[in-house]
Enzyme design. Structure first.
Site, short mmCIF file in Angstrom:
data_model
loop_
_atom_site.label_atom_id
_atom_site.label_comp_id
_atom_site.label_asym_id
_atom_site.label_seq_id
_atom_site.Cartn_x
_atom_site.Cartn_y
_atom_site.Cartn_z
N HIS A 188 -88.19 -36.26 -49.28
CA HIS A 188 -87.08 -36.77 -48.62
C HIS A 188 -86.03 -35.55 -48.46
O HIS A 188 -84.93 -35.84 -48.14
CB HIS A 188 -86.49 -37.78 -49.26
CG HIS A 188 -85.43 -38.66 -48.30
ND1 HIS A 188 -84.28 -39.15 -48.78
CD2 HIS A 188 -85.52 -39.21 -47.04
CE1 HIS A 188 -83.67 -39.58 -47.79
NE2 HIS A 188 -84.27 -39.68 -46.77
N LYS A 190 -83.96 -32.12 -47.68
CA LYS A 190 -83.16 -31.52 -46.59
C LYS A 190 -82.44 -30.24 -46.89
O LYS A 190 -81.40 -30.42 -47.43
CB LYS A 190 -82.22 -32.69 -46.01
CG LYS A 190 -83.01 -33.98 -45.73
CD LYS A 190 -82.08 -34.87 -45.45
CE LYS A 190 -82.45 -36.31 -45.30
NZ LYS A 190 -83.26 -36.77 -46.09
N ASP A 195 -81.91 -15.61 -46.08
CA ASP A 195 -81.72 -14.61 -46.94
C ASP A 195 -81.54 -14.74 -48.52
O ASP A 195 -80.83 -13.86 -49.21
CB ASP A 195 -80.54 -13.70 -46.35
CG ASP A 195 -81.07 -13.03 -45.08
OD1 ASP A 195 -82.09 -13.20 -44.59
OD2 ASP A 195 -80.11 -12.84 -44.35
N HIS A 427 -75.11 -42.74 -43.08
CA HIS A 427 -76.19 -41.97 -43.47
C HIS A 427 -75.87 -40.90 -44.70
O HIS A 427 -76.76 -40.36 -45.30
CB HIS A 427 -77.06 -41.34 -42.36
CG HIS A 427 -78.34 -40.93 -42.76
ND1 HIS A 427 -78.80 -39.53 -43.02
CD2 HIS A 427 -79.57 -41.76 -42.67
CE1 HIS A 427 -80.23 -39.61 -43.19
NE2 HIS A 427 -80.61 -40.71 -43.00
N LYS A 429 -74.99 -39.20 -48.05
CA LYS A 429 -75.11 -39.76 -49.59
C LYS A 429 -74.18 -38.85 -50.46
O LYS A 429 -74.38 -37.60 -50.44
CB LYS A 429 -76.74 -39.55 -49.79
CG LYS A 429 -77.45 -40.31 -48.74
CD LYS A 429 -78.10 -39.02 -48.09
CE LYS A 429 -79.29 -39.64 -47.29
NZ LYS A 429 -79.33 -40.82 -46.45
N ASP A 434 -64.60 -39.37 -61.02
CA ASP A 434 -63.36 -38.93 -61.77
C ASP A 434 -62.58 -38.01 -60.99
O ASP A 434 -61.91 -37.13 -61.67
CB ASP A 434 -63.74 -38.49 -63.33
CG ASP A 434 -64.08 -39.52 -63.96
OD1 ASP A 434 -63.86 -40.63 -63.69
OD2 ASP A 434 -64.51 -39.39 -65.09
#
Length: 539
Positions: A188, A190, A195, A427, A429, A434
């Site tokens: 999953h 991404k 470079d 979508h 996440k 704190d």
């Protein structure tokens, strides 16, 4: 009744009837699947070369970020990408600025406008001599056949590998049925790295709906563009996956590679299609703060210590390496003041409920932002979430569920909200801890992300970035989210098992719903029905 049944059973035993045609078909299908499972296996005899990250110490990317970091030893720079078009422009920028290497790792890659634009940019980079490595989860690209990526790989500077691939290429659905364990554990991750000097990590896959380009439904999502020491950590994770036994060259599944003439013809068609269809997207990318012309831009980067957290590829091979969520928990320790969670798929389970309620009991403000039933694209996950909703609310956790349609940000500032969308689903996440640290990545707080799939994300120590992102959520909270409330059994007393209320703020008015808003009775019934089954570990 029992006597009659015994007589019937005895008669059937004495004069057994031949199985019906439907039974024979089921048996034949099962036998065929078993035969395929035994006969079809992943390739073994093929050229396999390991490769590692290429540094680019004097490239354009390095020069762009060096002046910003040379006076901050040990720190990295982060630029949040909340607006879809700017997130696409950032990827185009990385591809255009790269001079030595591009390492690209995604779960989903669609053959739509966004997918084709980035495909062209990667090919153009390869033409300049840039080494391009593309690692894709095989299920995430599974709807299409391999032909487009085989053409892509015909370029001498491009390599494509599939993670946890399906052996049966011409009948992929059947191949998944015969190998359910392989189907169930996916990559999953991404990321896109240029470079070994700049990277983009976050929640977005490659497809129109992740960049606010879809005409029907778009995802509210979040990435971060990062530079500095953290990039080498992302590259190390990529190398581990690229060289894993679970990664197979696409060419290993095909005896006949595509030739240069076929690639040239395909590129001509791609260029013609983009010229006819993509001009407005390129114009929109030029108008974003990051642009696509590689000219200096006044971008505000947040600085601090940034750590890459990632699962190991061995997670899908039956081994038991340390999970990303364990790494995150070890680094975070005790949460004392404030925890803000954004997780589109949120299934905390009993252990998660206890942990969140314990933080709330200590006096920390705990807020969770997830999808409403009307906004989610995976109803089964919502079925898992609804089991925890009352206990969380009774324990002092605040719950906010995203509306299926987002209003424009009236302040005109970029945030997780985007204007003009006909429909929306969360979508992104992100966790803000704190008000000092931020985690942005691909990890959902559900059993699938925690135990089954592999994930990656960045833990950023920056109170300034934490405050900026929290303010963006709070600013759009009333326009974008329902507030979920649990009415107490006894008025004036907290907690209890009273009914749930969804509160919407619209045009200065407060609207309350006693059923999940903008849903049908059938949707609510199906979610309740699904929640009866013990499938939370697969959600």
């Amino acid at each position: 009744m029992k006597t009659k049944q015994r007589r019937a059973d005895a008669a059937l035993a004495a004069n057994p009837r031949p199985p019906g045609l439907s039974t024979l078909r089921r048996l034949a299908t099962l036998a065929f699947c078993a035969l395929l499972s035994a006969c079809v296996s992943l390739p073994e005899n093929y050229p396999r070369e390991e490769s590692v990250t290429l540094d680019g110490p004097e490239t354009r990317v390095a020069r762009t970020v060096w002046n910003d970091l040379e006076t901050r030893p040990g720190q990295s720079a982060a630029y949040p990408l909340a607006e879809g078009m700017e997130a696409l422009a950032a990827r185009v920028n990385l591809a255009r600025a790269a001079e030595r290497s591009l390492d690209v790792q995604y779960y989903i890659w669609h053959a739509d406008e966004a997918g084709r634009i980035l495909l062209k940019e990667l090919l153009d980079a390869a033409d300049r001599g840039v080494r391009v490595r593309v690692l894709l989860d095989d299920l995430g690209v599974g709807a299409a056949d391999d032909s487009a990526f085989l053409l892509f790989e015909a370029h001498p500077r491009v390599s494509i590998r599939l993670f946890n691939p399906i052996a049966l290429r011409n009948a992929r659905t059947l191949g998944l049925v015969t190998d359910p364990i392989r189907m169930n554990q996916r990559m999953h991750n991404k990321s896109m790295t240029a470079d070994n000097r700049a990277t983009i990590v976050g929640g977005r896959n490659i497809g129109n709906e992740y960049f606010s380009l879809d005409e029907l439904v778009n995802f509210a999502d979040l990435d971060v563009l990062a530079a500095g020491p953290v990039v080498s950590q992302v590259s190390d994770s990529f190398d581990a996956f690229w060289n894993s036994p679970a990664s197979f060259p696409l060419s290993a599944f095909h005896d006949t590679p595509r030739g240069a003439d076929e690639l040239a013809a395909a590129r001509k068609d791609l260029d013609a299609w983009l010229a006819a269809n993509a001009a407005r997207y390129y114009d929109a990318m030029r108008d974003t703060p990051i642009g696509i012309d590689l000219s200096p831009r006044e971008l505000f980067f947040y600085h601090g210590r940034i750590t890459t957290l990632s699962d190991r590829p061995e997670k899908v091979l039956g081994e038991n390496p340390e999970r990303l969520v364990d790494q995150l928990g070890n680094l975070l320790g005790r949460i004392d003041e404030d925890l803000l969670i954004i997780s589109p798929y949120f299934v905390p389970g009993k252990e998660g409920v206890r942990a969140l309620n314990a933080a709330a009991a200590r006096g920390a403000q705990v807020r969770v932002y997830t999808n409403s039933l009307a906004a989610t694209d995976v109803a089964a996950v919502h079925a898992g979430y609804r089991k925890s909703r009352r206990d969380l609310l009774a324990g002092g956790v605040e719950l906010y569920e995203m509306m299926p349609r987002l209003a424009a940000d009236e302040a005109g500032e970029r945030s997780l909200a985007f204007s003009g969308s006909s429909g929306a689903s969360l979508h992104a996440k992100m966790f803000i801890i704190d008000r000092r640290r931020v985690f942005i990545g691909s990890l959902n707080l559900d059993p699938r992300s925690i135990d089954l799939n592999t994930e990656i994300g960045l833990l950023i120590e920056s109170p300034e970035l934490a405050a900026h992102l929290a303010a963006g959520i709070e600013r759009t909270q009333d326009n974008a989210f329902y507030s979920v409330r649990l009415e107490p059994d006894n008025p004036g007393e907290p907690g209890g098992s009273g009914k749930l209320i969804w509160v919407e703020h619209r045009d200065g008015a407060t609207i309350e719903y006693d059923k999940e808003p903008q849903t049908t009775a059938w949707q609510r019934f199906m979610v309740r029905f699904i929640s009866l089954f013990p499938i939370d570990s697969q959600l």
